[in-house]
Design a protein around this motif. Structure first.
Motif, mmCIF file in Angstrom:
data_model
loop_
_atom_site.group_PDB
_atom_site.id
_atom_site.type_symbol
_atom_site.label_atom_id
_atom_site.label_comp_id
_atom_site.label_asym_id
_atom_site.label_seq_id
_atom_site.Cartn_x
_atom_site.Cartn_y
_atom_site.Cartn_z
ATOM 1 N N THR A 155 -4.416 2.066 -0.044
ATOM 2 C CA THR A 155 -4.307 2.789 -1.293
ATOM 3 C C THR A 155 -5.366 2.273 -2.249
ATOM 4 O O THR A 155 -5.538 1.068 -2.399
ATOM 5 C CB THR A 155 -2.914 2.592 -1.935
ATOM 6 O OG1 THR A 155 -1.933 2.978 -0.979
ATOM 7 C CG2 THR A 155 -2.764 3.402 -3.193
ATOM 8 N N ILE B 13 -4.927 7.711 -0.640
ATOM 9 C CA ILE B 13 -4.633 6.885 0.527
ATOM 10 C C ILE B 13 -5.542 7.261 1.680
ATOM 11 O O ILE B 13 -6.067 8.360 1.764
ATOM 12 C CB ILE B 13 -3.156 6.982 0.974
ATOM 13 C CG1 ILE B 13 -2.779 8.435 1.286
ATOM 14 C CG2 ILE B 13 -2.244 6.392 -0.072
ATOM 15 C CD1 ILE B 13 -1.378 8.595 1.860
ATOM 16 N N SER C 267 -1.584 10.932 -4.166
ATOM 17 C CA SER C 267 -2.268 10.264 -3.058
ATOM 18 C C SER C 267 -3.397 11.103 -2.483
ATOM 19 O O SER C 267 -3.953 10.766 -1.446
ATOM 20 C CB SER C 267 -1.254 9.926 -1.955
ATOM 21 O OG SER C 267 -0.307 9.005 -2.436
#
Length: 144
Positions: free
Chosen positions: A140, A126, A99
């Protein structure tokens, strides 16, 4: 893993975003193990009902999915391939989700390196931050 079984998830990085993600996954009745460089963050997650791990390798040992919620490529690479890294223990065919925000070429290099070991890599940076009005929500953006 049988279709009826719920995956075991490890969340590495229990800062604001990672902690929120880990607790949201627990609320969805998944088994979640948390790991962070701060032992206090892990203790907090365990006190809230999660499982704790001292290293990324320990967190990944029983995970079907590992979600890395750290800041950048260098931290992601350390979590994957550094001392006590995820690649030491993550099961074949398991999924690693990054992420972190990083250069796409670096993400492709990390993906190629992990996929050569029989695991899967998903680059899914993210954003969105943590606000009281939108707990458990983030944006996301996946890339291949």
């Amino acid at each position: 893993m049988p279709e009826s079984a719920k995956p075991h998830v490890a969340v590495i990085g229990l800062g604001s975003m990672g902690y929120g993600m880990a607790t949201s996954l627990r609320r969805a009745s998944l088994e979640v193990t948390g790991c962070d460089v701060s032992p206090d963050s892990v203790k907090r997650f365990v006190a809230d009902g999660g499982k704790g791990a001292g290293t990324p390798a320990e967190a990944a040992k029983t995970a079907d999915i590992v979600v890395s919620v750290v800041v950048n490529a260098a931290q992601t690479e350390t979590i994957l391939f550094g001392k006590d890294g995820v690649a030491e223990t993550l099961a074949k065919d398991a999924v690693f989700i990054s992420s972190a925000t990083m250069d796409p070429d670096v993400a492709r290099r990390l993906a190629k390196q992990l996929e050569a070991t029989g695991r899967h890599y998903l680059d899914a940076p993210i954003s969105g931050g943590v606000t009281p009005k939108s707990p458990g929500r983030s944006t996301t953006a996946g890339r291949t």
